[in-house]
Design an enzyme around this catalytic site. Structure first.
Site, short mmCIF file in Angstrom:
data_model
loop_
_atom_site.label_atom_id
_atom_site.label_comp_id
_atom_site.label_asym_id
_atom_site.label_seq_id
_atom_site.Cartn_x
_atom_site.Cartn_y
_atom_site.Cartn_z
N LYS A 160 24.89 0.35 4.19
CA LYS A 160 26.34 0.59 4.67
C LYS A 160 27.42 0.31 3.19
O LYS A 160 28.30 1.21 3.15
CB LYS A 160 26.69 -0.32 5.79
N ASP A 220 12.42 -11.72 -1.07
CA ASP A 220 12.23 -11.66 0.48
C ASP A 220 13.44 -11.05 1.06
O ASP A 220 14.61 -11.71 1.21
CB ASP A 220 11.89 -13.05 0.92
N VAL A 221 13.35 -9.82 1.74
CA VAL A 221 14.47 -8.99 2.20
C VAL A 221 15.08 -9.48 3.58
O VAL A 221 16.15 -8.99 3.96
CB VAL A 221 14.36 -7.53 2.53
N TYR A 244 4.83 -7.56 15.70
CA TYR A 244 4.88 -6.49 15.11
C TYR A 244 5.55 -5.34 15.82
O TYR A 244 6.45 -4.61 15.37
CB TYR A 244 3.53 -6.09 14.56
N PHE A 258 0.87 -1.13 -0.04
CA PHE A 258 -0.11 0.10 -0.01
C PHE A 258 1.03 1.27 -0.01
O PHE A 258 0.66 2.07 -1.03
CB PHE A 258 -1.01 0.03 1.26
#
Ligand code: UDP
Length: 317
Positions: free
Chosen positions: A108, A59-60, A148, A14
């Site tokens: 970095k 997928d980070v 969360y 979103f």
């Protein structure tokens, strides 16, 4: 001279997809990264074919590879609605912790500026009202929402550590409840739920007695604030939200009126740890970003209504 380049994690979500639009408009080359677990290809399909835009499905929480230089990373990857993090508790914790670590590591390596999407949830069920950035919050670490809240609190700590220890330029935005087009109609949050219920003539499900409050921000206002923060020199967290506070019961009534629906309101059990009140103190955003919301709730809801009418129409196809 080449364009400035931004990586937006969660770019098909979103907020992420609205940020893709905004940064393209500002002349950036945009890499949108998303594993599509809660994001959707539909949110970015209008950008496919734009030579300044690239989508990478990734997928980070795993090592992030981006070729070439990078000026800015906006880290927005995360499930973001209570039912999403109830369904994906471990992924929520992983993306906030491991994902933030990977994204900071990339910042970095590339000497890029890093902006973390944090949340009003770091204040938990707040004992201070309205919430100022110097309030440390009241979070239940082992509750259902804790996955969360704690992930985002850890993400803030990690971001400040990279800033202090590695000298990375970092920004932290604490986002309050935001609404607008591209929300998933079934994400379980109050606004998509109420809008779709009202538009279908179904009962609106208010949790508890509806006396709990929230302060809802229209997406364009939030995106403007994030843009300004990304360009500012302020490393400490900044609240962004619309201080116009309303009880959930009044909000449900407002949506019934706005949609002209003849839906009724029914009361359901209040989820555990549901914050009783929430309202941003935005003095800092006013001072350091010269930002404040331009759309009041009525204007924002009117602008959002046509999107939800379309989404509801799709349900019936
Ligand atoms: N809520 C509700 N009915 C629904 C969905 C949500 O009454 O069908 C309530 C929820 O319990 C909370 C408020 O609306 O008090 C805002 O919920 P949302 O999930 O949108 O966001 P958050 O709780 O994370 O602020």
């Amino acid at each position: 001279m080449s364009n400035r380049k931004v990586l937006i994690t969660g770019g098909a979500g979103f907020l992420g997809s609205h940020l893709c639009d905004r940064f393209l408009k500002e002349g950036y080359e945009v890499i949108c990264m998303d594993n599509l677990s809660t994001g959707s290809a539909q949110n970015i399909e209008h950008l496919i074919g734009n030579d300044q835009f690239t989508f990478v499905k990734h997928d980070v929480t795993n090592f992030i590879h981006v070729a070439g230089e990078l000026d800015l990373i906006l880290h927005f990857a995360s499930p973001a609605s209570p039912i999403d993090y109830l369904e994906m508790p471990i992924q929520t914790l992983k993306v906030g912790s491991l994902g933030t670590h990977k994204a900071l590591g990339l910042a970095k390596a590339k000497d890029a500026r890093f902006l973390l999407a944090s949340t009003s949830e770091v204040y938990g069920d707040p004992k201070i009202h309205p919430q100022k950035e110097n309030y440390w919050g009241n979070v239940n670490p082992i509750g259902f929402r804790g996955v969360y809240d704690e992930a985002k609190r850890f993400a803030e700590a990690m971001t400040m550590a990279y800033h202090r220890y590695h000298g990375i330029e970092t920004r932290i935005v604490r986002i309050f409840n935001t609404y607008g087009s591209r929300m998933r109609i079934k994400d379980g949050r109050a606004l998509p739920t109420f809008m779709s219920q009202a538009l279908q003539g179904k009962d609106l499900t208010v949790y508890g007695d509806g006396s709990q409050t929230r302060s809802f921000t229209y997406v364009d206002d939030l995106i403007e604030g994030i843009w300004l923060l990304s360009q500012s020199g302020h490393a400490e967290p900044v609240n962004l939200g619309n201080p116009q506070e309303i009880s959930i019961l009044e909000f449900a009534k407002e949506i019934i009126e706005l949609t002209g629906s003849d839906s009724e309101i029914v009361f359901k059990e209040l989820p555990k740890d549901d914050p009783q009140v929430r309202q941003p103190d935005i003095s800092k955003a006013r001072e350091v970003l010269d930002w404040e919301p331009r759309f009041n709730r009525k204007e924002g809801l009117m602008k959002t209504l046509s999107y939800f009418k379309n989404e509801v129409a799709k349900l019936n196809i």
